[in-house]
Enzyme design. Structure first.
Site, PDB file in Angstrom:
ATOM      1  N   THR A 144      54.613  -7.992  17.071  1.00 28.19           N
ATOM      2  CA  THR A 144      54.334  -8.851  15.921  1.00 28.19           C
ATOM      3  C   THR A 144      54.771  -8.092  14.669  1.00 28.19           C
ATOM      4  O   THR A 144      54.255  -7.001  14.414  1.00 28.19           O
ATOM      5  CB  THR A 144      52.831  -9.180  15.823  1.00 28.19           C
ATOM      6  N   LYS A 159      53.911 -16.696  14.925  1.00 26.85           N
ATOM      7  CA  LYS A 159      52.871 -15.742  15.344  1.00 26.85           C
ATOM      8  C   LYS A 159      51.896 -15.450  14.198  1.00 26.85           C
ATOM      9  O   LYS A 159      50.681 -15.394  14.373  1.00 26.85           O
ATOM     10  CB  LYS A 159      53.563 -14.461  15.821  1.00 26.85           C
ATOM     11  N   LYS A 180      46.511  -5.977  10.318  1.00 27.35           N
ATOM     12  CA  LYS A 180      47.958  -5.982  10.077  1.00 27.35           C
ATOM     13  C   LYS A 180      48.471  -7.429  10.011  1.00 27.35           C
ATOM     14  O   LYS A 180      49.207  -7.803   9.107  1.00 27.35           O
ATOM     15  CB  LYS A 180      48.671  -5.240  11.218  1.00 27.35           C
TER      16      LYS A 180
HETATM   17  P1  NAD Z   1      49.529  -0.265  21.118  1.00 25.90           P
HETATM   18  O1  NAD Z   1      49.332   0.625  19.921  1.00 25.90           O
HETATM   19  O2  NAD Z   1      48.610  -0.155  22.275  1.00 25.90           O
HETATM   20  O3  NAD Z   1      51.040  -0.063  21.675  1.00 25.90           O
HETATM   21  C1  NAD Z   1      52.148   0.229  20.866  1.00 25.90           C
HETATM   22  C2  NAD Z   1      52.945   1.295  21.578  1.00 25.90           C
HETATM   23  O4  NAD Z   1      54.154   1.571  20.843  1.00 25.90           O
HETATM   24  C3  NAD Z   1      52.186   2.626  21.681  1.00 25.90           C
HETATM   25  O5  NAD Z   1      52.163   3.064  23.031  1.00 25.90           O
HETATM   26  C4  NAD Z   1      52.991   3.551  20.794  1.00 25.90           C
HETATM   27  O6  NAD Z   1      52.963   4.914  21.229  1.00 25.90           O
HETATM   28  C5  NAD Z   1      54.379   2.949  20.912  1.00 25.90           C
HETATM   29  N1  NAD Z   1      55.272   3.365  19.834  1.00 25.90           N
HETATM   30  C6  NAD Z   1      54.997   3.517  18.531  1.00 25.90           C
HETATM   31  N2  NAD Z   1      56.092   3.956  17.871  1.00 25.90           N
HETATM   32  C7  NAD Z   1      57.070   4.068  18.794  1.00 25.90           C
HETATM   33  C8  NAD Z   1      58.418   4.491  18.737  1.00 25.90           C
HETATM   34  N3  NAD Z   1      58.990   4.870  17.579  1.00 25.90           N
HETATM   35  N4  NAD Z   1      59.150   4.499  19.886  1.00 25.90           N
HETATM   36  C9  NAD Z   1      58.591   4.104  21.058  1.00 25.90           C
HETATM   37  N5  NAD Z   1      57.295   3.710  21.177  1.00 25.90           N
HETATM   38  C10 NAD Z   1      56.559   3.704  20.052  1.00 25.90           C
HETATM   39  O7  NAD Z   1      49.565  -1.749  20.545  1.00 25.90           O
HETATM   40  P2  NAD Z   1      49.468  -3.120  21.375  1.00 25.90           P
HETATM   41  O8  NAD Z   1      48.067  -3.611  21.326  1.00 25.90           O
HETATM   42  O9  NAD Z   1      50.171  -2.956  22.686  1.00 25.90           O
HETATM   43  O10 NAD Z   1      50.321  -4.067  20.422  1.00 25.90           O
HETATM   44  C11 NAD Z   1      51.740  -4.007  20.376  1.00 25.90           C
HETATM   45  C12 NAD Z   1      52.244  -5.205  19.586  1.00 25.90           C
HETATM   46  O11 NAD Z   1      51.811  -6.410  20.226  1.00 25.90           O
HETATM   47  C13 NAD Z   1      51.724  -5.271  18.150  1.00 25.90           C
HETATM   48  O12 NAD Z   1      52.755  -5.714  17.305  1.00 25.90           O
HETATM   49  C14 NAD Z   1      50.592  -6.282  18.236  1.00 25.90           C
HETATM   50  O13 NAD Z   1      50.350  -6.921  16.999  1.00 25.90           O
HETATM   51  C15 NAD Z   1      51.134  -7.232  19.288  1.00 25.90           C
HETATM   52  N6  NAD Z   1      50.122  -7.986  20.054  1.00 25.90           N
HETATM   53  C16 NAD Z   1      49.039  -7.364  20.574  1.00 25.90           C
HETATM   54  C17 NAD Z   1      48.106  -8.106  21.294  1.00 25.90           C
HETATM   55  C18 NAD Z   1      46.891  -7.462  21.896  1.00 25.90           C
HETATM   56  O14 NAD Z   1      45.997  -8.204  22.357  1.00 25.90           O
HETATM   57  N7  NAD Z   1      46.793  -6.134  21.941  1.00 25.90           N
HETATM   58  C19 NAD Z   1      48.303  -9.473  21.483  1.00 25.90           C
HETATM   59  C20 NAD Z   1      49.447 -10.089  20.975  1.00 25.90           C
HETATM   60  C21 NAD Z   1      50.364  -9.318  20.255  1.00 25.90           C
END
Ligand code: NAD
Length: 295
Positions: free
Chosen positions: A96, A171, A246
């Protein structure tokens, strides 16, 4: 089966990448958090040191990153995904992000003749684990059709929302609804408690009445009625409060850009801002009920 590189294997990306492995794809992952990578390599994935190295070895790149900042860092620049991707590669970002970051990356990809779609998801960690996510996808029809089989290994629905950035617009609007409704559901349960109403009784009524919504029936903020909800495991995310903040900030920025007032969206943003500033950003966003109870 395709050679897929997956960047960002956290709460969402981890189970999504596992579903691609289960579907028989050859998956390589990249993430700075070693424990997240180890979970996937144990399940059969390969590992790349940098997003650029991963792109150079993949036909399709999927990313699931925290925000637009990481999206730009990973895709743009001399060592980024776009510079190093193979000719003809398909790039799918499921994070997102703000609309402008998605459009900037799409423009850069088009400049190199690569296909890019912004395909953020709805469905939470449970949806990622069950491969039942909904994708809202912005980009060219042809790129979307090429991405469809990959997305359908991780989800059930895909809505083509329009051109580049429109997936993120959808979204942002969806999550503004989610933030507002979670606060509403939480206030109702706290008020019910004060009125001597058992939470399971309120749930039985509201979940079959006009108060029914996802915040209630999938992520019920009181433990008990929905066993899979984060409230049953001390509000471990799930969807972290800082992520909700965010998204509400993205909504505020988008609204300011269009000069459209979003009064409840702004109020929800302030509620989550306070919660995160008080140090609760890593709890699931449904933990907002604790904040309401404290008042
Ligand atoms: P999270 O923090 O668990 O996962 C993000 C991952 O990206 C982490 O493992 C982090 O180490 C990695 N990362 C960060 N910088 C990086 C880089 N430069 N290179 C490679 N990897 C890198 O977050 P999440 O909950 O998995 O959410 C991820 C996305 O999905 C967000 O944009 C969030 O808004 C969206 N989202 C989350 C949910 C939810 O329920 N958690 C639902 C819908 C959408």
């Amino acid at each position: 089966m395709s050679k897929i590189g997956f960047i960002g294997v956290g709460n969402m990306g981890g189970p999504m990448a596992r579903n691609l492995l289960r579907a028989g794809h050859n998956v390589t992952v990249c993430d700075p958090v070693a424990a997240n990578v180890a979970t996937l390599t144990a399940a059969g994935a390969g590992r790349a040191e940098t997003p650029g190295d991963l792109a150079a070895a993949s036909e399709i790149v999927v990313s699931m990153l925290p925000s637009g900042k990481e999206l730009r860092a990973v895709y743009l620049g001399d060592a980024g995904v776009i510079a190093r991707a193979k000719d003809g590669a398909l790039l799918i970002d499921c994070s997102t992000t703000d609309v402008e970051s998605a459009r900037a990356v799409a423009r850069e990809a088009a400049g190199r003749g690569l296909r890019f779609i912004d395909a953020p998801v709805s469905g939470g960690v449970a949806g990622a684990e069950a491969a039942s996510l909904t994708f809202m996808a912005g980009g060219a029809e042809e790129a979307l059709e090429a991405a469809r089989p990959i997305l359908m290994a991780m989800g059930r629905n895909m809505v083509h929302t329009g051109g580049s950035g429109s997936g993120q617009a959808a979204k942002i609007c969806n999550n503004m609804i989610l933030g507002i409704t979670m606060i509403g559901v939480s206030e109702a349960f706290v008020l019910g408690e004060q009125l001597g109403l058992a939470p399971e009784k309120l749930f039985a009524v509201a979940s079959t009445s006009s108060g029914q919504c996802w915040s209630l029936t999938s992520y019920c903020p009181v433990p008990g009625p929905v066993p899979a909800a984060p409230s049953n495991r001390d509000y471990k995310p799930g969807f972290a409060a800082k992520m909700m903040l965010k998204d509400l900030r993205l909504a505020a920025e988008a609204a300011a850009g269009t000069r459209q007032e979003v009064e409840l969206g702004d109020l929800a943003r302030r509620v989550y801002e306070r919660f995160v500033e008080e140090g609760h950003g890593d709890l699931d966003f449904s933990a907002i009920i604790q904040d309401i109870r404290r008042k």
